[in-house]
Design an enzyme around this catalytic site. Structure first.
Site, mmCIF file in Angstrom:
data_model
loop_
_atom_site.group_PDB
_atom_site.id
_atom_site.type_symbol
_atom_site.label_atom_id
_atom_site.label_comp_id
_atom_site.label_asym_id
_atom_site.label_seq_id
_atom_site.Cartn_x
_atom_site.Cartn_y
_atom_site.Cartn_z
ATOM 1 C CB SER A 71 -0.692 0.039 1.357
ATOM 2 O OG SER A 71 -1.643 1.172 1.515
ATOM 3 C CG HIS B 12 -3.799 -1.723 -1.777
ATOM 4 N ND1 HIS B 12 -5.025 -2.101 -2.159
ATOM 5 C CD2 HIS B 12 -4.377 -0.887 -0.750
ATOM 6 C CE1 HIS B 12 -5.612 -2.387 -1.187
ATOM 7 N NE2 HIS B 12 -4.764 -1.095 -0.395
ATOM 8 C CG ASP C 113 -4.961 2.549 0.280
ATOM 9 O OD1 ASP C 113 -5.874 1.741 0.224
ATOM 10 O OD2 ASP C 113 -4.615 2.248 1.329
ATOM 11 C CG MET D 43 -8.172 6.811 2.555
ATOM 12 S SD MET D 43 -7.198 6.952 4.153
ATOM 13 C CE MET D 43 -6.689 5.513 4.062
ATOM 14 C CG HIS E 7 -8.788 0.160 -1.368
ATOM 15 N ND1 HIS E 7 -8.400 0.208 0.472
ATOM 16 C CD2 HIS E 7 -10.561 0.236 -0.610
ATOM 17 C CE1 HIS E 7 -9.414 -0.423 1.520
ATOM 18 N NE2 HIS E 7 -10.397 -0.494 0.873
ATOM 19 C CG MET F 130 -11.044 3.700 1.678
ATOM 20 S SD MET F 130 -9.784 3.158 2.581
ATOM 21 C CE MET F 130 -8.589 3.085 1.558
ATOM 22 C CG MET G 130 -11.604 -2.649 4.793
ATOM 23 S SD MET G 130 -9.930 -2.396 3.475
ATOM 24 C CE MET G 130 -9.058 -1.164 5.020
ATOM 25 C CG ASP H 108 -5.873 -2.730 2.592
ATOM 26 O OD1 ASP H 108 -4.862 -3.024 4.119
ATOM 27 O OD2 ASP H 108 -6.902 -2.354 1.850
#
Ligand code: DX5
Ligand code: ZN
Length: 230
Positions: free
Chosen positions: A9, A34, A36, A38, A68, A70, A139, A177
């Site tokens: 990540s 990975h 992320d 957000m 991913h 979010m 998660m 994760d």
């Protein structure tokens, strides 16, 4: 059983040298990136978007990029990530008003699609859409931040999902994760995971700037997993 994949990540990478960090971690033997995303709305933190994904592709990263999301809402940003070079796009079902539509949208954009389950999100979201999913991401921390501790109940949930996937006969990756490190990756694999996200566990190694900084941690992860007879 699918080949085990290590997915660093980049949330815990040095963002001032992101291209170099990704090159080094892939050269050390990592498999997928990975990524992320957000939004300071679905989760209380703000990170990176399609521009950075595209920048990694332009930098020369050819490994799969595992986005991913979010974010809430989800759909508006999906075409942007597809155009930016995402390979997988996963999202949290609570963040989409129309889960089936979002899965179709991701596939329609030419990407692989996945659902992400928070520690307390029920697996019933898999009902009716299992055949439209390429990846299930469990998660093992609450989303929003790197560096948190692995929540042990994720192991039971992994075993449940492994059974669901195996019973279905479908080709679905099972990714975990949050809080994955060299000392728990074997137990996580034994519980059924085949794709392992690790942020602080990989990028938290000392000797910032050393191109071989990630070699030994990736090797130790592979060794730990090889000892699992599954
Ligand atoms: C958390 C993110 C994770 C996180 C993992 O919301 O989805 O990918 O960066 O970081 P570590 O491995 O440090 O828990
Ligand atoms: Zn993540």
């Amino acid at each position: 059983m699918a080949l085990d994949l290590i997915a660093p990540s980049i949330l815990s990478a040095n963002f001032a040298k992101l291209g170099e960090e990704v090159d080094n971690v892939l050269a050390a033997g990592a498999d997928i990136v990975h990524f992320d995303v957000m939004d300071n709305h679905y989760v209380p933190n703000l990170t990176i978007g399609p521009l950075i994904c595209e920048a990694l592709r332009k930098h020369g990263v050819t490994a799969p990029i595992d986005v991913h999301l979010m974010v809430k809402p989800v759909d508006r940003i999906i075409p942007d990530f597809a155009a930016a070079g995402a390979t997988y796009i996963t999202f949290h079902p609570e963040a989409s008003e129309h889960i089936d539509r979002t899965l179709q949208l991701i596939h329609g954009e030419g990407c692989k699609a996945g659902l992400v389950f928070n520690p307390a999100t029920p697996l019933s979201y898999l009902d009716y859409v299992l055949d439209k999913i390429d990846m299930i991401l469990l998660m093992s921390v609450n989303p929003g931040f790197g560096g948190q501790s692995f929540i042990p109940s994720a192991l039971d949930k992994l075993r449940e999902v492994r059974e669901i996937i195996d019973d279905s006969g479908l080709d679905i990756r099972l990714e975990v994760d949050g809080g994955v490190k060299t000392d728990n990756i074997a137990a996580i694999k034994a519980a059924g995971a085949d794709t392992f996200v690790s942020g602080s566990g990989i990028f938290g190694q000392p000797r910032d700037g050393d191109p071989h900084r990630y070699d030994s941690v990736i090797r130790r992860m592979r060794e730990a997993m090889a000892a699992v007879g599954r």
